[in-house]
Scaffold this active site. Structure first.
Site, PDB file in Angstrom:
ATOM      1  N   HIS A  70       0.831  -1.193   0.000  1.00  0.00           N
ATOM      2  CA  HIS A  70       0.000   0.000   0.000  1.00  0.00           C
ATOM      3  C   HIS A  70       0.874   1.255   0.000  1.00  0.00           C
ATOM      4  CE1 HIS A  70      -3.912  -1.979   1.727  1.00  0.00           C
ATOM      5  NE2 HIS A  70      -3.571  -2.425   0.526  1.00  0.00           N
TER       6      HIS A  70
ATOM      7  N   GLU B 100       0.970   3.853   1.996  1.00  0.00           N
ATOM      8  CA  GLU B 100       1.542   4.241   3.281  1.00  0.00           C
ATOM      9  C   GLU B 100       2.771   3.399   3.605  1.00  0.00           C
ATOM     10  OE1 GLU B 100      -3.019   4.495   3.941  1.00  0.00           O
ATOM     11  OE2 GLU B 100      -1.609   3.482   2.590  1.00  0.00           O
TER      12      GLU B 100
ATOM     13  N   CYS C  11      -5.997   1.763   5.845  1.00  0.00           N
ATOM     14  CA  CYS C  11      -6.775   0.548   6.090  1.00  0.00           C
ATOM     15  C   CYS C  11      -6.569   0.062   7.517  1.00  0.00           C
ATOM     16  CB  CYS C  11      -6.416  -0.536   5.080  1.00  0.00           C
ATOM     17  SG  CYS C  11      -4.728  -1.172   5.218  1.00  0.00           S
TER      18      CYS C  11
ATOM     19  N   CYS D 169      -2.391  -0.550   7.406  1.00  0.00           N
ATOM     20  CA  CYS D 169      -1.635   0.703   7.324  1.00  0.00           C
ATOM     21  C   CYS D 169      -1.836   1.564   8.565  1.00  0.00           C
ATOM     22  CB  CYS D 169      -2.035   1.472   6.069  1.00  0.00           C
ATOM     23  SG  CYS D 169      -1.497   0.658   4.549  1.00  0.00           S
TER      24      CYS D 169
ATOM     25  N   TRP E 211      -9.014   6.406 -40.355  1.00  0.00           N
ATOM     26  CA  TRP E 211      -9.281   6.791 -38.970  1.00  0.00           C
ATOM     27  C   TRP E 211     -10.235   7.967 -38.948  1.00  0.00           C
ATOM     28  CZ3 TRP E 211      -7.685   3.488 -35.462  1.00  0.00           C
ATOM     29  CH2 TRP E 211      -6.545   2.694 -35.706  1.00  0.00           C
TER      30      TRP E 211
ATOM     31  N   ARG F 222      -7.244   4.030 -22.083  1.00  0.00           N
ATOM     32  CA  ARG F 222      -7.171   2.581 -21.883  1.00  0.00           C
ATOM     33  C   ARG F 222      -6.243   2.221 -20.729  1.00  0.00           C
ATOM     34  NH1 ARG F 222      -6.423  -0.172 -27.895  1.00  0.00           N
ATOM     35  NH2 ARG F 222      -8.585   0.117 -28.633  1.00  0.00           N
TER      36      ARG F 222
ATOM     37  N   LEU G 153      -7.221  -4.174 -28.285  1.00  0.00           N
ATOM     38  CA  LEU G 153      -7.513  -3.432 -27.058  1.00  0.00           C
ATOM     39  C   LEU G 153      -6.281  -3.277 -26.175  1.00  0.00           C
ATOM     40  CD1 LEU G 153     -11.034  -4.845 -26.078  1.00  0.00           C
ATOM     41  CD2 LEU G 153     -10.470  -3.000 -27.658  1.00  0.00           C
TER      42      LEU G 153
ATOM     43  N   GLU H 270     -15.813   0.594 -25.324  1.00  0.00           N
ATOM     44  CA  GLU H 270     -15.265   1.233 -26.534  1.00  0.00           C
ATOM     45  C   GLU H 270     -16.136   1.065 -27.772  1.00  0.00           C
ATOM     46  OE1 GLU H 270     -11.357   0.929 -27.831  1.00  0.00           O
ATOM     47  OE2 GLU H 270     -10.476   1.856 -26.058  1.00  0.00           O
TER      48      GLU H 270
ATOM     49  N   GLY I 112     -19.284  -1.424 -30.143  1.00  0.00           N
ATOM     50  CA  GLY I 112     -19.708  -0.433 -31.115  1.00  0.00           C
ATOM     51  C   GLY I 112     -21.033   0.172 -30.723  1.00  0.00           C
TER      52      GLY I 112
END
Length: 315
Positions: A44, A46, A69, A79, A165, A179, A199, A246, A248
């Site tokens: 973590h 911390e 936490c 933590c 494009w 992404r 992707l 993303e 269609g």
């Protein structure tokens, strides 16, 4: 706190189901420790910052973007307990942790040990940065961002299907950064069949940050893909804080019709391509009045000749 939030952003998309947290330790005007949640969720923030600060953490001020936490784990100590042992003079916390295993207990443990706690500093920025985690804990599902790259008239391809494009290089690079900050990317069966999308993240230095891949389909998903039978089924994605949709047009419409889109990111190119293919299919609105008041624009940014517009769902 702004610096701590920026540190936390370094691991966005790599810590789920844990939140990406940033921590800064300051003593006598100098930064003595920096930390951010590491890939996979541990160590973590911390723990990382305290390890760097060492003995200098005693009497220092700790800035952390989420309540430390309070629960024990086989992967590492709580933590809050690490901070109590380090004896800083003050801990500044941006947000409370809604996880029921901590939810106020982390702050209470610090105060019981005589450490001053100040909460709420930088809360708005920390909440925006951690919106995926907070939404998953509170709503039981990931935050959903719908990305659209369209012409001025809202078309994503020519009538023939040609789409490379619509936008320019700057906008496409920005979309790859989007992404890299997601835990999982989803496309519909039509996009999968037509484009065979990878992707992945194609930005120098960030290639390893490709998220998981999901397919919206009633059938089977190929190896390496997670099958999502319907938009509400994303509630079962327990290890996903941020889901990026993303494409269609059918997948976009399905999530919008189910009212599961929390954020829209629209890349708009200064082109007109005629009839073409729409970016969104029918979402089932019966009256035009029902379309108004649903979305609030929060940002616009020029990317070369294109324009990025960010919207949030008004709930």
């Amino acid at each position: 706190m702004a610096a701590a939030i920026a540190l936390g952003e370094r691991s966005r998309g790599r810590t789920a189901p844990n939140p990406h947290v940033g921590c800064l330790i300051v003593k006598e005007g100098a930064v003595v420790g920096r930390g951010w949640t590491q890939p996979g969720g541990r160590p973590h923030a911390e723990a990382m910052a305290l390890a760097e600060a060492g003995a200098k953490a005693k009497g220092a001020t700790v800035y952390v973007t989420l309540e430390p936490c309070a629960h024990q784990s086989t992967r590492g100590p709580a933590c809050a307990d690490l901070l109590v042992a380090a004896r800083p003079a003050r801990v500044v916390v941006a947000l409370g942790d809604p996880d029921p295993r901590t939810d106020g207990e982390g702050i209470a443990r610090l105060e019981a040990a005589g450490i001053a706690v100040e909460a709420g500093i930088g809360a708005a920025g920390a909440a925006e940065s951690r919106a995926g985690f907070l939404g998953r804990v509170r709503r039981g599902r990931p935050r959903v961002t719908l990305k659209l790259a369209m012409s001025l008239a809202g078309r994503i391809a020519l009538a023939s299907g040609e789409s490379r494009w619509i936008t320019g290089e700057e906008a496409r690079a920005d979309a790859h950064l989007l992404r890299a900050r997601a835990d999982m990317i989803l496309v519909g069966r039509g996009t999968f069949a037509a484009d065979a999308p990878r992707l992945d993240v194609r930005l120098p230095g960030l290639e390893a940050r490709a998220p998981g891949r999901a397919l919206l389909t009633r059938g089977a998903a190929p190896a390496g893909w997670t099958r999502i039978a319907s938009p509400p089924a994303i509630a079962a994605l327990g290890a996903v804080n941020d889901l990026l949709v993303e494409g269609g047009a059918g997948a976009a419409a399905a999530f919008l019709a189910a009212d599961l889109v929390d954020r829209l990111v629209v890349y708009r190119a200064p082109i007109l391509i005629g009839v073409g293919r729409p970016g969104i299919a029918d979402i089932g609105l019966a009256r035009l009045d029902d379309a108004h008041g649903r979305w609030r624009r929060i940002a616009t940014r020029a990317l070369g000749s294109d324009l990025r517009e960010d919207y949030v769902r008004v709930r």
